[in-house]
Design a protein around this motif. Structure first.
Motif, PDB file in Angstrom:
ATOM      1  N   TRP A  15       0.836  -1.205   0.000  1.00  0.00           N
ATOM      2  CA  TRP A  15       0.000   0.000   0.000  1.00  0.00           C
ATOM      3  C   TRP A  15       0.867   1.250   0.000  1.00  0.00           C
ATOM      4  CZ3 TRP A  15      -3.236  -2.270   4.515  1.00  0.00           C
ATOM      5  CH2 TRP A  15      -4.124  -3.210   4.007  1.00  0.00           C
ATOM      6  N   GLU A  16       1.957   1.242   0.764  1.00  0.00           N
ATOM      7  CA  GLU A  16       2.852   2.400   0.794  1.00  0.00           C
ATOM      8  C   GLU A  16       3.476   2.633  -0.577  1.00  0.00           C
ATOM      9  OE1 GLU A  16       5.697   1.801   3.908  1.00  0.00           O
ATOM     10  OE2 GLU A  16       4.241   2.192   5.481  1.00  0.00           O
ATOM     11  N   ASP A  19       0.835   4.043  -2.883  1.00  0.00           N
ATOM     12  CA  ASP A  19       0.634   5.462  -2.585  1.00  0.00           C
ATOM     13  C   ASP A  19       1.739   6.306  -3.206  1.00  0.00           C
ATOM     14  OD1 ASP A  19      -1.707   5.192  -1.193  1.00  0.00           O
ATOM     15  OD2 ASP A  19      -0.815   5.529   0.791  1.00  0.00           O
ATOM     16  N   ALA A 112       0.494   9.006   4.586  1.00  0.00           N
ATOM     17  CA  ALA A 112      -0.046   8.676   3.269  1.00  0.00           C
ATOM     18  C   ALA A 112      -0.324   9.950   2.492  1.00  0.00           C
ATOM     19  CB  ALA A 112      -1.338   7.870   3.416  1.00  0.00           C
TER      20      ALA A 112
END
Length: 115
Positions: A15-16, A19, A112
C-alpha cells in the motif's frame, strides 16, 4: 480474525508503494502526517537520535510525552505541498529530522498521500 503478521506487513508495504507511485503520477497537494511536537532543541535532538537508530516513531512519541518533552498539539494532521514540499518527494513511512516550529521543534512522519 487473526492475520499472519508477515503477510499483513507485506500488504502495508505494498500500500505504501502504491501510494508513492500514485503520488508520482497524480501529484497530490495534501498528505496525512503524524507529528511529534517537542519543547526544545535538547528534546528534539534526543528523540531525533532515537529515531535515527531505528526506533519506532509512535514509541518515541509516547516516551517524549511521558517525559514531558512535548508541547500541546494534534498528533495527526494534513499538510499541503506549499507548507512542506519535501514531504511530497518521500515514500509513506518516511520520518523527517526535527525542524524548528513556533516555540519548539517538530518531527514529521509521512503517513499517506491524499489522492
Amino acid at each position: 480474525m487473526w492475520r499472519d503478521t508477515p503477510e499483513y506487513l507485506g500488504e502495508l508495504l505494498i500500500w505504501e508503494i502504491e501510494d508513492y507511485l500514485s503520488a508520482q503520477t497524480v501529484q497530490p497537494e495534501r498528505a496525512r502526517v503524524a507529528f511529534i511536537r517537542l519543547a526544545d532543541e535538547w528534546a528534539a535532538a534526543s528523540i531525533g537520535a532515537e529515531l535515527e537508530t531505528g526506533g519506532s516513531f509512535y514509541a518515541a512519541a509516547k516516551r517524549a510525552d511521558s517525559l514531558g518533552m512535548t508541547v500541546p498539539g494534534d498528533m495527526f494532521g494534513i499538510v499541503t505541498r506549499d507548507e512542506h514540499p519535501e514531504i511530497f518527494k518521500a515514500v509513506p513511512g518516511t520520518t523527517f529530522p526535527p525542524v524548528p516550529d513556533g516555540n519548539g521543534f517538530v518531527i514529521i512522519r509521512l503517513v499517506a498521500f491524499e489522492l
